[in-house]
Design a protein around this motif. Structure first.
Motif, PDB file in Angstrom:
ATOM      1  N   PHE A   1       0.830  -1.205   0.000  1.00  0.00           N
ATOM      2  CA  PHE A   1       0.000   0.000   0.000  1.00  0.00           C
ATOM      3  C   PHE A   1       0.868   1.260   0.000  1.00  0.00           C
ATOM      4  CE2 PHE A   1      -1.813   3.497   2.396  1.00  0.00           C
ATOM      5  CZ  PHE A   1      -2.951   3.774   1.640  1.00  0.00           C
ATOM      6  N   PHE A   2       1.811   1.338   0.937  1.00  0.00           N
ATOM      7  CA  PHE A   2       2.631   2.552   1.049  1.00  0.00           C
ATOM      8  C   PHE A   2       3.517   2.756  -0.174  1.00  0.00           C
ATOM      9  CE2 PHE A   2       1.846   2.025   5.730  1.00  0.00           C
ATOM     10  CZ  PHE A   2       1.038   3.149   5.835  1.00  0.00           C
ATOM     11  N   SER A   3       3.944   1.674  -0.801  1.00  0.00           N
ATOM     12  CA  SER A   3       4.780   1.822  -1.995  1.00  0.00           C
ATOM     13  C   SER A   3       4.017   2.516  -3.117  1.00  0.00           C
ATOM     14  CB  SER A   3       5.338   0.476  -2.451  1.00  0.00           C
ATOM     15  OG  SER A   3       4.325  -0.310  -3.036  1.00  0.00           O
ATOM     16  N   SER A   4       2.698   2.378  -3.132  1.00  0.00           N
ATOM     17  CA  SER A   4       1.912   3.062  -4.164  1.00  0.00           C
ATOM     18  C   SER A   4       1.936   4.579  -3.974  1.00  0.00           C
ATOM     19  CB  SER A   4       0.473   2.532  -4.190  1.00  0.00           C
ATOM     20  OG  SER A   4      -0.244   2.957  -3.049  1.00  0.00           O
ATOM     21  N   TYR A   5       2.367   5.033  -2.816  1.00  0.00           N
ATOM     22  CA  TYR A   5       2.534   6.461  -2.529  1.00  0.00           C
ATOM     23  C   TYR A   5       4.010   6.855  -2.500  1.00  0.00           C
ATOM     24  CZ  TYR A   5      -2.400   6.818  -1.426  1.00  0.00           C
ATOM     25  OH  TYR A   5      -3.767   6.813  -1.510  1.00  0.00           O
ATOM     26  N   GLY A   6       4.876   5.941  -2.911  1.00  0.00           N
ATOM     27  CA  GLY A   6       6.309   6.222  -2.907  1.00  0.00           C
ATOM     28  C   GLY A   6       6.914   6.235  -1.524  1.00  0.00           C
ATOM     29  N   LEU A   7       6.295   5.527  -0.596  1.00  0.00           N
ATOM     30  CA  LEU A   7       6.753   5.511   0.799  1.00  0.00           C
ATOM     31  C   LEU A   7       7.121   4.103   1.238  1.00  0.00           C
ATOM     32  CD1 LEU A   7       4.006   7.693   2.531  1.00  0.00           C
ATOM     33  CD2 LEU A   7       6.432   8.288   2.311  1.00  0.00           C
ATOM     34  N   GLU A   8       8.052   4.049   2.168  1.00  0.00           N
ATOM     35  CA  GLU A   8       8.303   2.830   2.933  1.00  0.00           C
ATOM     36  C   GLU A   8       7.395   2.897   4.163  1.00  0.00           C
ATOM     37  OE1 GLU A   8      10.401   0.367   2.213  1.00  0.00           O
ATOM     38  OE2 GLU A   8      11.277   1.323   0.441  1.00  0.00           O
ATOM     39  N   THR A   9       7.092   1.761   4.741  1.00  0.00           N
ATOM     40  CA  THR A   9       6.240   1.733   5.931  1.00  0.00           C
ATOM     41  C   THR A   9       6.835   2.582   7.047  1.00  0.00           C
ATOM     42  OG1 THR A   9       5.481  -0.475   5.322  1.00  0.00           O
ATOM     43  CG2 THR A   9       5.108   0.210   7.604  1.00  0.00           C
ATOM     44  N   TRP A  10       8.146   2.489   7.252  1.00  0.00           N
ATOM     45  CA  TRP A  10       8.791   3.245   8.321  1.00  0.00           C
ATOM     46  C   TRP A  10       8.702   4.747   8.057  1.00  0.00           C
ATOM     47  CZ3 TRP A  10      12.717   6.437   7.019  1.00  0.00           C
ATOM     48  CH2 TRP A  10      13.444   6.148   5.873  1.00  0.00           C
ATOM     49  N   GLU A  11       8.704   5.151   6.783  1.00  0.00           N
ATOM     50  CA  GLU A  11       8.583   6.580   6.476  1.00  0.00           C
ATOM     51  C   GLU A  11       7.203   7.096   6.885  1.00  0.00           C
ATOM     52  OE1 GLU A  11      11.332   7.588   2.669  1.00  0.00           O
ATOM     53  OE2 GLU A  11       9.732   6.119   2.309  1.00  0.00           O
ATOM     54  N   PHE A  12       6.175   6.306   6.586  1.00  0.00           N
ATOM     55  CA  PHE A  12       4.846   6.717   7.025  1.00  0.00           C
ATOM     56  C   PHE A  12       4.797   6.781   8.546  1.00  0.00           C
ATOM     57  CE2 PHE A  12       0.568   5.961   8.545  1.00  0.00           C
ATOM     58  CZ  PHE A  12      -0.106   7.010   7.931  1.00  0.00           C
TER      59      PHE A  12
ATOM     60  N   ARG B   1      11.144  18.272  12.206  1.00  0.00           N
ATOM     61  CA  ARG B   1       9.853  18.893  11.908  1.00  0.00           C
ATOM     62  C   ARG B   1       9.383  18.474  10.517  1.00  0.00           C
ATOM     63  NH1 ARG B   1       9.939  25.204  12.079  1.00  0.00           N
ATOM     64  NH2 ARG B   1       9.893  24.803  14.318  1.00  0.00           N
ATOM     65  N   LEU B   2       8.077  18.262  10.411  1.00  0.00           N
ATOM     66  CA  LEU B   2       7.498  18.015   9.097  1.00  0.00           C
ATOM     67  C   LEU B   2       7.649  19.265   8.239  1.00  0.00           C
ATOM     68  CD1 LEU B   2       4.006  16.301   9.673  1.00  0.00           C
ATOM     69  CD2 LEU B   2       6.041  15.286   8.667  1.00  0.00           C
ATOM     70  N   THR B   3       8.004  19.083   6.998  1.00  0.00           N
ATOM     71  CA  THR B   3       7.974  20.189   6.041  1.00  0.00           C
ATOM     72  C   THR B   3       6.546  20.288   5.502  1.00  0.00           C
ATOM     73  OG1 THR B   3       8.486  18.750   4.191  1.00  0.00           O
ATOM     74  CG2 THR B   3      10.379  19.776   5.344  1.00  0.00           C
ATOM     75  N   GLY B   4       6.287  21.310   4.743  1.00  0.00           N
ATOM     76  CA  GLY B   4       4.984  21.421   4.099  1.00  0.00           C
ATOM     77  C   GLY B   4       4.693  20.216   3.224  1.00  0.00           C
ATOM     78  N   SER B   5       5.714  19.733   2.513  1.00  0.00           N
ATOM     79  CA  SER B   5       5.548  18.543   1.661  1.00  0.00           C
ATOM     80  C   SER B   5       5.255  17.304   2.492  1.00  0.00           C
ATOM     81  CB  SER B   5       6.807  18.298   0.831  1.00  0.00           C
ATOM     82  OG  SER B   5       7.027  19.350  -0.057  1.00  0.00           O
ATOM     83  N   GLY B   6       5.962  17.154   3.617  1.00  0.00           N
ATOM     84  CA  GLY B   6       5.725  16.006   4.487  1.00  0.00           C
ATOM     85  C   GLY B   6       4.329  16.032   5.079  1.00  0.00           C
ATOM     86  N   LEU B   7       3.888  17.204   5.506  1.00  0.00           N
ATOM     87  CA  LEU B   7       2.541  17.354   6.068  1.00  0.00           C
ATOM     88  C   LEU B   7       1.493  17.034   5.008  1.00  0.00           C
ATOM     89  CD1 LEU B   7       0.681  18.178   8.394  1.00  0.00           C
ATOM     90  CD2 LEU B   7       0.937  20.553   7.630  1.00  0.00           C
ATOM     91  N   ALA B   8       1.669  17.557   3.808  1.00  0.00           N
ATOM     92  CA  ALA B   8       0.710  17.294   2.729  1.00  0.00           C
ATOM     93  C   ALA B   8       0.662  15.800   2.404  1.00  0.00           C
ATOM     94  CB  ALA B   8       1.084  18.103   1.488  1.00  0.00           C
ATOM     95  N   LEU B   9       1.820  15.139   2.382  1.00  0.00           N
ATOM     96  CA  LEU B   9       1.866  13.722   2.046  1.00  0.00           C
ATOM     97  C   LEU B   9       1.184  12.871   3.109  1.00  0.00           C
ATOM     98  CD1 LEU B   9       2.712  11.473   0.141  1.00  0.00           C
ATOM     99  CD2 LEU B   9       4.972  11.493   1.255  1.00  0.00           C
ATOM    100  N   VAL B  10       1.482  13.112   4.365  1.00  0.00           N
ATOM    101  CA  VAL B  10       0.859  12.293   5.414  1.00  0.00           C
ATOM    102  C   VAL B  10      -0.643  12.534   5.437  1.00  0.00           C
ATOM    103  CG1 VAL B  10       1.200  13.860   7.396  1.00  0.00           C
ATOM    104  CG2 VAL B  10       1.123  11.398   7.772  1.00  0.00           C
TER     105      VAL B  10
ATOM    106  N   LEU C   1      -3.314   9.412   4.825  1.00  0.00           N
ATOM    107  CA  LEU C   1      -3.982   8.931   6.038  1.00  0.00           C
ATOM    108  C   LEU C   1      -5.338   8.284   5.775  1.00  0.00           C
ATOM    109  CD1 LEU C   1      -3.937   8.572   9.085  1.00  0.00           C
ATOM    110  CD2 LEU C   1      -5.010  10.828   9.267  1.00  0.00           C
ATOM    111  N   GLU C   2      -6.233   8.953   5.096  1.00  0.00           N
ATOM    112  CA  GLU C   2      -7.572   8.379   4.891  1.00  0.00           C
ATOM    113  C   GLU C   2      -7.534   7.101   4.057  1.00  0.00           C
ATOM    114  OE1 GLU C   2     -10.965  10.976   4.194  1.00  0.00           O
ATOM    115  OE2 GLU C   2      -9.755  12.652   4.948  1.00  0.00           O
ATOM    116  N   PRO C   3      -6.811   7.067   2.921  1.00  0.00           N
ATOM    117  CA  PRO C   3      -6.729   5.788   2.191  1.00  0.00           C
ATOM    118  C   PRO C   3      -6.064   4.682   3.019  1.00  0.00           C
ATOM    119  CG  PRO C   3      -5.897   7.591   0.834  1.00  0.00           C
ATOM    120  CD  PRO C   3      -6.178   8.150   2.186  1.00  0.00           C
ATOM    121  N   HIS C   4      -5.103   5.045   3.876  1.00  0.00           N
ATOM    122  CA  HIS C   4      -4.454   4.054   4.740  1.00  0.00           C
ATOM    123  C   HIS C   4      -5.465   3.436   5.705  1.00  0.00           C
ATOM    124  CE1 HIS C   4      -1.883   2.156   7.666  1.00  0.00           C
ATOM    125  NE2 HIS C   4      -2.090   3.100   8.562  1.00  0.00           N
TER     126      HIS C   4
END
Length: 166
Positions: free
Chosen positions: A44-55, A114-123, A127-130
């Protein structure tokens, strides 16, 4: 309907009928389920370009509330990894522009992540699809079964000392 653990238990009953292997039924299923869920979440997370630990890091910072930052030590305790591992993770996420390191105003020896604007937008995007994906994975359980499972798992976790995030 049986599962793989039923097969394992049948083999033990045949080979060692003198040993009550009921604990293997619980621990084996929890272990196998953890591996299967990890695989599903990784996909699931790979479809968003993320590793599980990154999420996990993004979500931990997001849950902390504005300004969405924690000390590296607090992040390390929440992630339950070594300090070297969390440093490596922060480096990788900073290189992607998802988090930034800032000096801790209360302790010059410490940094905050700290989350950047990009990190905040990504999480927030993920979140809802997760949560919907996790609901899909748990769909075979009716609400009563889910509540019972939550209570049983909570009891086990608490009995093993897992009562804080740090």
């Amino acid at each position: 309907m049986g599962d793989a653990v039923d097969m394992l238990l049948d083999q033990w009953r045949r080979e060692r009928p003198d040993v009550d292997t009921w604990p293997m039924g619980v621990v084996g299923r929890v272990s196998r389920l953890a591996r299967l869920l990890d695989r599903e979440l990784k996909e699931f997370f790979s479809s968003y370009g993320l590793e599980t630990w990154e999420f996990d890091v993004l979500a931990t910072l997001r849950r902390s509330g504005p300004p969405y930052e924690l000390t590296a030590g607090a992040l390390n305790r929440a992630a339950m990894v070594t300090s070297g591992a969390i440093t490596n993770r922060i480096d990788r996420m900073a290189a992607r522009g998802l988090v930034e390191r800032i000096p801790d105003p209360g302790d010059r020896r410490s940094i905050r992540v700290r989350l950047t604007g990009s990190g905040l937008a990504l999480v927030d995007e993920v979140l809802e699809p997760h949560v919907a994906n996790e609901a899909r994975l748990l769909a075979p359980l009716d609400p009563g079964e889910r509540d019972h499972l939550v209570g049983a798992l909570r009891t086990l976790l608490a009995s093993l000392g897992d009562t804080t995030l740090g």
